[in-house]
Design a protein around this motif. Structure first.
Motif, PDB file in Angstrom:
ATOM      1  N   PRO A 241       0.813  -1.228   0.000  1.00 28.17           N
ATOM      2  CA  PRO A 241       0.000   0.000   0.000  1.00 28.17           C
ATOM      3  C   PRO A 241       0.843   1.274   0.000  1.00 28.17           C
ATOM      4  CG  PRO A 241      -0.041  -1.022   2.163  1.00 28.17           C
ATOM      5  CD  PRO A 241       0.681  -1.975   1.258  1.00 28.17           C
ATOM      6  N   ARG A 242       2.152   1.163   0.310  1.00 26.03           N
ATOM      7  CA  ARG A 242       2.999   2.354   0.222  1.00 26.03           C
ATOM      8  C   ARG A 242       3.265   2.715  -1.229  1.00 26.03           C
ATOM      9  NH1 ARG A 242       7.528   0.298   4.383  1.00 26.03           N
ATOM     10  NH2 ARG A 242       7.242  -1.459   2.991  1.00 26.03           N
ATOM     11  N   LEU A 243       3.122   1.731  -2.132  1.00 23.96           N
ATOM     12  CA  LEU A 243       3.445   1.972  -3.538  1.00 23.96           C
ATOM     13  C   LEU A 243       2.218   2.091  -4.430  1.00 23.96           C
ATOM     14  CD1 LEU A 243       6.353  -0.634  -3.950  1.00 23.96           C
ATOM     15  CD2 LEU A 243       6.535   1.790  -3.411  1.00 23.96           C
ATOM     16  N   PHE A 244       1.107   1.480  -4.025  1.00 17.08           N
ATOM     17  CA  PHE A 244      -0.081   1.471  -4.892  1.00 17.08           C
ATOM     18  C   PHE A 244      -1.327   1.856  -4.118  1.00 17.08           C
ATOM     19  CE2 PHE A 244       2.928  -1.612  -6.578  1.00 17.08           C
ATOM     20  CZ  PHE A 244       3.057  -1.162  -7.878  1.00 17.08           C
ATOM     21  N   ASP A 245      -2.269   2.480  -4.859  1.00 17.87           N
ATOM     22  CA  ASP A 245      -3.507   2.929  -4.232  1.00 17.87           C
ATOM     23  C   ASP A 245      -4.542   1.827  -4.044  1.00 17.87           C
ATOM     24  OD1 ASP A 245      -2.994   5.527  -3.670  1.00 17.87           O
ATOM     25  OD2 ASP A 245      -3.516   6.240  -5.669  1.00 17.87           O
ATOM     26  N   ASN A 246      -4.976   1.259  -5.162  1.00 12.91           N
ATOM     27  CA  ASN A 246      -6.168   0.410  -5.066  1.00 12.91           C
ATOM     28  C   ASN A 246      -5.847  -1.057  -4.772  1.00 12.91           C
ATOM     29  OD1 ASN A 246      -5.013   1.174  -7.429  1.00 12.91           O
ATOM     30  ND2 ASN A 246      -6.771   0.758  -8.721  1.00 12.91           N
ATOM     31  N   VAL A 247      -5.380  -1.294  -3.548  1.00 17.40           N
ATOM     32  CA  VAL A 247      -5.036  -2.661  -3.160  1.00 17.40           C
ATOM     33  C   VAL A 247      -6.172  -3.235  -2.307  1.00 17.40           C
ATOM     34  CG1 VAL A 247      -2.563  -2.188  -3.155  1.00 17.40           C
ATOM     35  CG2 VAL A 247      -3.857  -1.871  -1.061  1.00 17.40           C
ATOM     36  N   SER A 248      -6.254  -4.565  -2.247  1.00 19.35           N
ATOM     37  CA  SER A 248      -7.268  -5.155  -1.361  1.00 19.35           C
ATOM     38  C   SER A 248      -6.669  -6.297  -0.556  1.00 19.35           C
ATOM     39  CB  SER A 248      -8.475  -5.622  -2.174  1.00 19.35           C
ATOM     40  OG  SER A 248      -8.033  -6.393  -3.256  1.00 19.35           O
ATOM     41  N   LYS A 249      -7.336  -6.641   0.555  1.00 20.23           N
ATOM     42  CA  LYS A 249      -6.807  -7.683   1.439  1.00 20.23           C
ATOM     43  C   LYS A 249      -7.155  -9.054   0.886  1.00 20.23           C
ATOM     44  CE  LYS A 249      -8.781  -8.700   5.554  1.00 20.23           C
ATOM     45  NZ  LYS A 249      -8.921 -10.140   5.795  1.00 20.23           N
ATOM     46  N   ILE A 250      -6.215  -9.987   1.059  1.00 21.03           N
ATOM     47  CA  ILE A 250      -6.473 -11.373   0.672  1.00 21.03           C
ATOM     48  C   ILE A 250      -6.798 -12.124   1.969  1.00 21.03           C
ATOM     49  CG2 ILE A 250      -5.428 -13.420  -0.390  1.00 21.03           C
ATOM     50  CD1 ILE A 250      -3.517 -11.365  -1.787  1.00 21.03           C
ATOM     51  N   ASP A 251      -7.955 -12.773   2.023  1.00 21.71           N
ATOM     52  CA  ASP A 251      -8.377 -13.413   3.285  1.00 21.71           C
ATOM     53  C   ASP A 251      -7.611 -14.699   3.554  1.00 21.71           C
ATOM     54  OD1 ASP A 251     -10.157 -11.386   3.632  1.00 21.71           O
ATOM     55  OD2 ASP A 251     -11.820 -12.458   2.664  1.00 21.71           O
ATOM     56  N   ARG A 252      -7.425 -15.502   2.493  1.00 25.29           N
ATOM     57  CA  ARG A 252      -6.734 -16.785   2.678  1.00 25.29           C
ATOM     58  C   ARG A 252      -5.710 -16.956   1.580  1.00 25.29           C
ATOM     59  NH1 ARG A 252      -9.583 -19.903   6.532  1.00 25.29           N
ATOM     60  NH2 ARG A 252      -7.946 -21.429   6.307  1.00 25.29           N
ATOM     61  N   LEU A 253      -4.585 -17.515   1.957  1.00 22.58           N
ATOM     62  CA  LEU A 253      -3.486 -17.679   0.999  1.00 22.58           C
ATOM     63  C   LEU A 253      -2.861 -19.045   1.263  1.00 22.58           C
ATOM     64  CD1 LEU A 253      -2.336 -15.470  -0.924  1.00 22.58           C
ATOM     65  CD2 LEU A 253      -0.753 -14.831   0.886  1.00 22.58           C
ATOM     66  N   SER A 254      -2.452 -19.731   0.202  1.00 19.91           N
ATOM     67  CA  SER A 254      -1.778 -21.017   0.430  1.00 19.91           C
ATOM     68  C   SER A 254      -0.315 -20.749   0.759  1.00 19.91           C
ATOM     69  CB  SER A 254      -1.883 -21.896  -0.816  1.00 19.91           C
ATOM     70  OG  SER A 254      -1.125 -21.321  -1.856  1.00 19.91           O
ATOM     71  N   TYR A 255       0.341 -21.718   1.394  1.00 22.20           N
ATOM     72  CA  TYR A 255       1.766 -21.565   1.696  1.00 22.20           C
ATOM     73  C   TYR A 255       2.541 -21.292   0.399  1.00 22.20           C
ATOM     74  CZ  TYR A 255       0.904 -23.796   6.292  1.00 22.20           C
ATOM     75  OH  TYR A 255       0.464 -24.110   7.558  1.00 22.20           O
ATOM     76  N   LYS A 256       2.171 -22.037  -0.641  1.00 19.90           N
ATOM     77  CA  LYS A 256       2.919 -21.935  -1.900  1.00 19.90           C
ATOM     78  C   LYS A 256       2.837 -20.505  -2.458  1.00 19.90           C
ATOM     79  CE  LYS A 256       2.963 -24.084  -6.476  1.00 19.90           C
ATOM     80  NZ  LYS A 256       2.231 -23.131  -7.302  1.00 19.90           N
TER      81      LYS A 256
END
Ligand code: ADP
Ligand code: ASP
Ligand code: MG
Length: 446
Positions: A241-256
Motif C-alpha cells: 500500500p505504500r506503492l499502490f492505491d487500489n489494493v485489497s486484502k487477501i483473506d486466505r493464501l496457500s503456503y505456496k
C-alpha cells in the motif's frame, strides 16, 4: 482437561516504535491472558537501520560518528523507557540496558575485526536485545508475567555472519529443553527475533527482516497451534500500500502462494518464514495491531487456487550482463564457473537469461558484492552493470495490470510463466498526474 494450545506471536519494529505502541502490544496480549504464548520481538521502529550506520562508521574507524549514532539510539530508547515507567525505571532493566551499551562501547576500544559481517552482527543485534528487555519488563509491570529468554541460547547457526544458517537439530533440542517447560503451565515467554548464536557463543543474525523467520523457528520447534504476526496493515494485500492505491486484502493464501510472493519482494513476510510452518501445517495469521480482533489473512495449506493479480516490487536491483571476451558461446562450463563466483560473492539472483554470447543476471544490489563478482570473473568475461532497477513480479497477471505496471517505465528484461510475469524496469522521468483515468492499477505519485 488438555492444555490450551500454544501460540507464537511476532511483533515487528512498527508495532514497537514508541511507548504508545508498546502499551498497545500489552493491550493485545491482555486479550490472550489465558494462552501460553512465545513472544518474538524485533528492534524498536527503525533502530536496526540506525545500528547499521554505527557498524559502518566503526568499520571505517570513524569512532566519533559511531559514538554519536549510538548515543542517539540510546537517547531515543531511553525516552520511550521513561514514558513506559513514569514512576521510575526498574533497576534490573536499567542495568541490562547499561550492560548492553557498555559491551558495544568496549568494542570501539578495539580494532575492527577482519570480517565486517562479524562486527555487524555484534553491533546490530543490540536492537533486539534492548527491545526484548524493555517489552518484557513492561509486560511484567502490567500484570502480564513474562519470562525473558535469550534467543542466542536457543537458535544455533553456523558462522555465516549476517545470514546465519540455522542448525536445526541443535536448535530443536535447546528449545525443547529450555523454552517448552516455561510455557507448560500457561503464561508468556519473550525473546528476540533476528538473532542466534554460533556453537562458540558468537552472536549471529539471520538476515534483514529476519524476526518473522525466528518466530517460525520457534513455532516449528514448539509445535505451535498457530503463528501470528502483528502488522501496520490489515493482512496480506494484493500489493504494497505504500506503492499502490487500489489494493485489497487477501483473506486466505496457500503456503505456496505466500512463498512465491514473499520471495520476490512482498515485504510483509520474510520469505524464509513459510517453509518451517508448512512442514508442520502451522497456520500463519497476519493481523493488524491497530485492529487486533479482525481476522486478517490466514496462510495455510487449505486455501484454494483462485487469486486476484498480486504485485511484488523489489527495488535496488542490478542487471549484470556477462559476455565472453573472445566471442565464444556462453556454454555450460562457463555458466557453472560463473555460478561458483556468484555463490562465493553471495550475489542473490532473482532472474537470468542467456543469449549466444552473453549471460544476464538480475541481482539484489547489496554492498560491493557486484564489484567483487566482477573482479573474480574479469579475466575471462566482460561485464556491464545497469543499476537502480526495479523487479516487478505479478502473480496471476492480467493484461490490464501488466500494462499499468509498465506506465512511465522502460522495460529491460521480461520473463513469463503461466502464473508469473516478471519485468525488470527502469524509471523514465515522466510526471504522472493524479487525475489521469485509472487503467488497471494506480501507482502512487510520490
Ligand atoms: P514489521 O513492523 O513487522 O517489520 P514490515 O514493515 O516489515 O513490518 O512489514 C509491513 C509492511 O509491509 C507494510 O507496512 C507494507 O507497506 C509492506 N508490504 C509490502 N507488500 C505488502 C503486501 N503485499 N501486503 C501487505 N503489506 C505489504
Ligand atoms: N530488526 C531486524 C530488521 O529490521 C529484524 C526484523 O525486524 O525482522 O531487519
Ligand atoms: Mg520488518
Amino acid at each position: 482437561m488438555s492444555p490450551t494450545p500454544l501460540k507464537v506471536f511476532k511483533f515487528g519494529g512498527a508495532s514497537l516504535r514508541d511507548a504508545a505502541a508498546i502499551r498497545n502490544v500489552a493491550n493485545i496480549l491482555a486479550l490472550f491472558k489465558d494462552t501460553p504464548i512465545m513472544i518474538v520481538v524485533s528492534a524498536m521502529g527503525k533502530s536496526t537501520n540506525a545500528l547499521e550506520e554505527v557498524a559502518r562508521a566503526y568499520y571505517k574507524r570513524d569512532l566519533d560518528t559511531a559514538r554519536e549514532k549510538l548515543s542517539e539510539i540510546h537517547g531515543t530508547t531511553m525516552r520511550s523507557v521513561a514514558e513506559l515507567f513514569p514512576d521510575g525505571i526498574p533497576g534490573e532493566l536499567a542495568a541490562n540496558i547499561n550492560d548492553l551499551l557498555v559491551s558495544i562501547e568496549w568494542m570501539f576500544e578495539d580494532e575492527p575485526n577482519e570480517s565486517y559481517d562479524y562486527d555487524y552482527d555484534q553491533i546490530v543485534s543490540l536492537g533486539e536485545l534492548l527491545s526484548s528487555h524493555i517489552v518484557s519488563a513492561f509486560l511484567n509491570s502490567q500484570d502480564l508475567p513474562t519470562t525473558w529468554v535469550d534467543a542466542r541460547d536457543c537458535i544455533m547457526t553456523d558462522n555465516t555472519y549476517r545470514e546465519g544458517w540455522v542448525q536445526w537439530p541443535e536448535t530443536q533440542a535447546r528449545i525443547t529443553k529450555q523454552v517448552a517447560p516455561l510455557l507448560e503451565n500457561g503464561g508468556f515467554a519473550l525473546t528476540q527475533g533476528f538473532i542466534g548464536s554460533t556453537s562458540e557463543n558468537y552472536t549471529t543474525t539471520l538476515g534483514r527482516e529476519g524476526s518473522d523467520y525466528s518466530a517460525a523457528i520457534f513455532s516449528y520447534c514448539l509445535d505451535a497451534a498457530g503463528m501470528y504476526i502483528w502488522k501496520d496493515v490489515p493482512g496480506v494485500l494484493t500489493a504494497d500500500p505504500r506503492l499502490f492505491d487500489n489494493v485489497s486484502k487477501i483473506d486466505r493464501l496457500s503456503y505456496k502462494e505466500a512463498i512465491e510472493m514473499t520471495y520476490y519482494g512482498a515485504k510483509v513476510i520474510h520469505p524464509k518464514t513459510i517453509k518451517p510452518l508448512q512442514n508442520k501445517s502451522i497456520p500463519l495469521h497476519v493481523r493488524s495491531f491497530i485492529d487486533p480482533e479482525a481476522v486478517g489473512t490466514i496462510i495455510s495449506g487449505e486455501a484454494g487456487d483462485s487469486y486476484p493479480p498480486m504485485v511484488a516490487v523489489e527495488k535496488d536491483q542490478a542487471l549484470v550482463n556477462i559476455s565472453t571476451r573472445d566471442f565464444s558461446f556462453v556454454a555450460e562450463h562457463h555458466i557453472s564457473q560463473l555460478f561458483d563466483h556468484i555463490t562465493a560473492t553471495r550475489l542473490q539472483v532473482n532472474m537470468m537469461q542467456n543469449t549466444a554470447i552473453s549471460f544476464n543476471i538480475v541481482v539484489n544490489d547489496i554492498d560491493d558484492r557486484i564489484e567483487r563478482f566482477q573482479a573474480l570473473v574479469e579475466k575471462d568475461f566482460k561485464t556491464t552493470v545497469d543499476r537502480d532497477l526495479e523487479l516487478i513480479t505479478i502473480r496471476h497477471y492480467t493484461p490490464q495490470v501488466r500494462d499499468s505496471m509498465r506506465q512511465g517505465k522502460v522495460m529491460l528484461l521480461e520473463g513469463r510463466l503461466p502464473l508469473t510475469l516478471q519485468m525488470v524496469m527502469k524509471d523514465v522521468p515522466v510526471i504522472k498526474r493524479r487525475d489521469e483515468p485509472v487503467v488497471g492499477w494506480n501507482a502512487k505519485v510520490s
